[in-house]
Design a protein around this motif. Structure first.
Motif, PDB file in Angstrom:
ATOM      1  N   VAL A  37      39.041  -3.421 -22.946  1.00  0.00           N
ATOM      2  CA  VAL A  37      38.763  -4.857 -22.930  1.00  0.00           C
ATOM      3  C   VAL A  37      40.063  -5.599 -22.598  1.00  0.00           C
ATOM      4  O   VAL A  37      41.063  -5.466 -23.307  1.00  0.00           O
ATOM      5  N   VAL A  38      40.025  -6.355 -21.517  1.00  0.00           N
ATOM      6  CA  VAL A  38      41.221  -7.044 -21.023  1.00  0.00           C
ATOM      7  C   VAL A  38      41.277  -8.436 -21.638  1.00  0.00           C
ATOM      8  O   VAL A  38      40.403  -9.278 -21.393  1.00  0.00           O
ATOM      9  N   THR A  39      42.307  -8.691 -22.434  1.00  0.00           N
ATOM     10  CA  THR A  39      42.383  -9.926 -23.218  1.00  0.00           C
ATOM     11  C   THR A  39      43.402 -10.919 -22.674  1.00  0.00           C
ATOM     12  O   THR A  39      43.846 -11.819 -23.397  1.00  0.00           O
ATOM     13  N   LYS A  40      43.749 -10.798 -21.411  1.00  0.00           N
ATOM     14  CA  LYS A  40      44.697 -11.722 -20.778  1.00  0.00           C
ATOM     15  C   LYS A  40      44.306 -13.179 -21.025  1.00  0.00           C
ATOM     16  O   LYS A  40      43.161 -13.572 -20.775  1.00  0.00           O
ATOM     17  N   GLU A  60      46.272  -5.582 -21.132  1.00  0.00           N
ATOM     18  CA  GLU A  60      47.014  -6.818 -20.878  1.00  0.00           C
ATOM     19  C   GLU A  60      47.705  -6.735 -19.521  1.00  0.00           C
ATOM     20  O   GLU A  60      48.150  -5.665 -19.103  1.00  0.00           O
ATOM     21  N   SER A 211      34.511  -6.431 -14.389  1.00  0.00           N
ATOM     22  CA  SER A 211      33.257  -7.087 -14.758  1.00  0.00           C
ATOM     23  C   SER A 211      32.239  -7.089 -13.621  1.00  0.00           C
ATOM     24  O   SER A 211      31.041  -6.915 -13.848  1.00  0.00           O
ATOM     25  N   ARG A 226      37.640  -1.513 -16.890  1.00  0.00           N
ATOM     26  CA  ARG A 226      38.489  -2.555 -17.461  1.00  0.00           C
ATOM     27  C   ARG A 226      37.755  -3.894 -17.355  1.00  0.00           C
ATOM     28  O   ARG A 226      37.598  -4.428 -16.260  1.00  0.00           O
ATOM     29  N   GLY A 228      37.061  -7.874 -18.686  1.00  0.00           N
ATOM     30  CA  GLY A 228      37.560  -9.044 -19.397  1.00  0.00           C
ATOM     31  C   GLY A 228      36.495 -10.093 -19.586  1.00  0.00           C
ATOM     32  O   GLY A 228      35.926 -10.254 -20.659  1.00  0.00           O
ATOM     33  N   SER A 229      36.185 -10.833 -18.511  1.00  0.00           N
ATOM     34  CA  SER A 229      35.323 -12.011 -18.632  1.00  0.00           C
ATOM     35  C   SER A 229      33.916 -11.675 -19.109  1.00  0.00           C
ATOM     36  O   SER A 229      33.295 -12.482 -19.808  1.00  0.00           O
ATOM     37  N   ARG A 235      38.160 -17.217 -18.613  1.00  0.00           N
ATOM     38  CA  ARG A 235      39.526 -17.287 -19.146  1.00  0.00           C
ATOM     39  C   ARG A 235      39.922 -18.736 -19.419  1.00  0.00           C
ATOM     40  O   ARG A 235      39.626 -19.633 -18.626  1.00  0.00           O
TER      41      ARG A 235
END
Length: 239
Positions: A37-40, A60, A211, A226, A228-229, A235
């Motif tokens: 999970v990409v938390t940028k 990250e 995603s 990977r 994120g959104s 974001r």
């Protein structure tokens, strides 16, 4: 459960269903596909909620943000993946907190990563070598492209990583090119990965898919996606 944690739980459930469905369609066991999970740009509080929801692998992109979050969440049982552009003058610092570096794309960063890992081992807050994925470019030669080692340099770079005492060549990572069907790009990646495994049988990790294209990546054999959104939402704006 807070509203935000419920939102994250719903996102996680949806992504896990997508991964499971993609694995089934590819004739694979869903358990063979890991989720990073990409938390940028998202706060450390989200990382804590994700950990409480069973997430162990967190990605990250930016060193300064990653370093701060890793320190703030040091009490959690997490594996930190650095997936952003790797600067040679920051590589040793990245190795001081990262458990996996997915964006190793040129020989110049190998030595600093190894030195950073050695220093961490000396401090006693890590065990064994640092897992590294070589990022390979899937873009056409001469095109404007994202980061990544050109395919013709892949064998030499993988060998350079493999001989470092404090690094472990874990496999490959790639990002689908803009303007191309992801399935075709990931098929090329699968072929590169097979060549690397022929020389380095333990380099079995294949990190691909985000995603918008995780299904195509799973079909091509990705062992990690990977995302994120699709988990965290849009974001936040960064000033």
């Amino acid at each position: 459960m807070s509203a935000r944690r419920a939102e994250l739980a719903a996102g996680l459930d949806a992504v896990r269903r997508r991964v499971a469905d993609a694995a089934t369609a590819a004739g694979r066991d869903a358990d063979t596909v890991g989720l990073v999970v990409v938390t940028k740009f998202f706060p450390a509080s989200d990382v804590r909620d994700l950990a409480g929801l069973g997430v162990r692998d967190v990605g990250e992109n930016r060193h300064q943000e990653a370093e701060a979050k890793a320190a703030e969440c040091a009490d959690l049982d997490l594996r930190w993946h650095f997936i952003g552009g790797l600067q040679s003058n920051k590589a040793a610092a990245v190795a001081a907190y990262a458990d996996v570096v997915e964006s190793l794309d040129r020989p110049k960063v190998v030595g600093p990563l190894a030195r950073g890992r050695a220093a961490r081992l000396d401090r006693g807050d890590a065990e064994g070598p640092l897992d590294c994925l070589v990022q390979v470019s899937l873009d056409d030669p001469g095109a404007d492209h994202r980061a990544g080692c050109p395919p013709e340099g892949l064998a030499a770079l993988c060998e350079r990583v493999a001989v470092e005492e404090h690094l472990r060549l874990a496999g490959l990572m790639a990002v689908a090119p803009l303007g191309e069907e992801p399935a075709a790009a990931f098929d090329r990646l699968a072929a590169y990965a097979a060549r690397v495994r022929a020389d380095h049988p333990d380099a079995t990790t294949l990190s691909a898919g985000m995603s918008g294209d995780l299904e195509e990546a799973v079909a091509a054999g990705a062992t990690h996606v990977r995302v994120g959104s699709a988990v965290l939402g849009a974001r936040p704006r960064v000033q």
